[in-house]
Design a protein around this motif. Structure first.
Motif, short mmCIF file in Angstrom:
data_model
loop_
_atom_site.label_atom_id
_atom_site.label_comp_id
_atom_site.label_asym_id
_atom_site.label_seq_id
_atom_site.Cartn_x
_atom_site.Cartn_y
_atom_site.Cartn_z
N ASP A 35 0.62 -1.00 -0.14
CA ASP A 35 -0.04 0.12 0.03
C ASP A 35 0.62 1.17 0.04
O ASP A 35 0.46 2.44 -0.46
N ALA A 36 2.03 1.21 0.44
CA ALA A 36 2.93 2.39 0.67
C ALA A 36 4.28 1.94 0.46
O ALA A 36 4.79 0.87 0.80
N VAL A 37 5.16 2.61 -0.29
CA VAL A 37 6.56 2.42 -0.33
C VAL A 37 7.41 3.47 0.13
O VAL A 37 7.39 4.85 -0.23
N LEU A 38 8.28 3.18 1.13
CA LEU A 38 9.14 4.39 1.56
C LEU A 38 10.59 3.95 1.38
O LEU A 38 10.97 2.87 1.22
N LEU A 39 11.24 4.89 0.92
CA LEU A 39 12.59 4.82 0.58
C LEU A 39 13.57 5.32 1.47
O LEU A 39 13.73 6.55 2.18
N MET A 40 14.24 4.47 2.17
CA MET A 40 15.35 5.03 3.38
C MET A 40 16.11 5.93 2.80
O MET A 40 16.32 6.92 3.82
N GLU A 41 16.56 6.21 1.75
CA GLU A 41 17.38 7.21 1.41
C GLU A 41 16.65 8.48 1.33
O GLU A 41 17.39 9.58 1.13
N LYS A 42 15.38 8.43 1.11
CA LYS A 42 14.74 9.87 1.29
C LYS A 42 13.84 10.07 2.51
O LYS A 42 12.81 10.82 2.60
N LEU A 43 13.83 9.41 3.52
CA LEU A 43 13.23 9.59 4.86
C LEU A 43 13.42 10.94 5.26
O LEU A 43 12.51 11.51 5.87
N ASP A 44 14.27 11.69 5.09
CA ASP A 44 14.39 13.08 5.54
C ASP A 44 13.85 14.11 4.66
O ASP A 44 13.52 15.25 5.11
N ASP A 45 13.21 13.63 3.46
CA ASP A 45 12.42 14.47 2.45
C ASP A 45 11.17 14.94 3.14
O ASP A 45 10.47 14.01 3.70
N LYS A 46 10.73 16.11 2.99
CA LYS A 46 9.50 16.67 3.60
C LYS A 46 8.46 15.77 2.93
O LYS A 46 7.28 15.47 3.56
N ASP A 47 8.37 15.51 1.59
CA ASP A 47 7.27 14.88 1.06
C ASP A 47 7.14 13.40 1.34
O ASP A 47 6.02 13.01 1.73
N GLN A 48 8.41 12.82 1.67
CA GLN A 48 8.35 11.44 2.07
C GLN A 48 7.56 11.45 3.90
O GLN A 48 6.87 10.68 4.18
N SER A 49 7.95 12.62 4.46
CA SER A 49 7.56 12.64 5.95
C SER A 49 5.97 12.71 5.96
O SER A 49 5.27 12.13 6.61
N ASP A 54 0.24 10.87 6.58
CA ASP A 54 -0.92 10.54 6.09
C ASP A 54 -1.26 9.11 6.23
O ASP A 54 -2.20 8.78 6.41
N VAL A 55 -0.31 8.38 5.71
CA VAL A 55 -0.52 6.85 5.95
C VAL A 55 -0.85 6.52 7.22
O VAL A 55 -1.99 5.74 7.67
N LEU A 56 -0.19 6.95 8.16
CA LEU A 56 -0.56 6.65 9.71
C LEU A 56 -1.43 7.54 10.34
O LEU A 56 -1.73 7.24 11.52
N GLY A 57 -1.70 8.60 9.53
CA GLY A 57 -2.97 9.30 10.48
C GLY A 57 -2.66 10.06 11.30
O GLY A 57 -3.33 10.27 12.44
N ALA A 65 7.69 13.40 13.67
CA ALA A 65 7.28 13.31 12.13
C ALA A 65 8.87 13.18 11.63
O ALA A 65 9.68 13.71 12.47
N LEU A 66 9.20 12.35 10.53
CA LEU A 66 10.29 12.22 10.22
C LEU A 66 11.03 13.62 9.61
O LEU A 66 12.19 13.71 9.91
#
Length: 122
Positions: A35-49, A54-57, A65-66
């Motif tokens: 349902d969701a794909v998170l990239l470890m290399e981008k966890l610090d990016d605002k859009d990823q956070s 949003d997914v976790l509510g 928040a990341l």
């Protein structure tokens, strides 16, 4: 294992051997099951956070928040910049005159990067 390691890294695995286009296709298809794909290399990016919030509510600006994490650390080692965090070993090899190793690793990881770029688009 034969080199004395107690970890699972040298146990026989289907992951041993060269990566092929078939592996990239299989991995790309496997992403469709999530349902969701998170990239470890981008966890610090605002859009990823924001996406994870949003997914976790929970609120995007929550303290945990990341996006509120320390952006210049990994493995509990402080870095001076985000670039140092992401490029440390590449820059180190270049500064030591070992660019041929960077080139070899880039060539070896071409298919992995193709998969990563596909996952990034998701």
């Amino acid at each position: 294992c034969s080199i004395g390691c107690d970890g699972p890294c040298f146990y026989p695995s289907v992951a041993w051997g060269e990566l092929s286009r078939k592996d990239v296709t299989r991995a790309t298809n496997a992403l469709k099951a999530f349902d969701a794909v998170l990239l470890m290399e981008k966890l610090d990016d605002k859009d990823q956070s924001d996406f994870l919030s949003d997914v976790l509510g929970h609120n995007r600006d929550a303290d945990f928040a990341l996006v509120n994490r320390n952006h210049v650390s990994n493995a509990v080692v402080e870095k001076t910049s985000k670039r140092e965090k992401l490029q440390f070993y590449q820059d180190l090899m270049s500064s030591l005159g070992l660019d041929h190793i960077n080139d070899m690793l880039r060539k070896e990881n071409d298919l992995e990067m193709e998969f990563f770029n596909h996952a990034s688009k998701l």
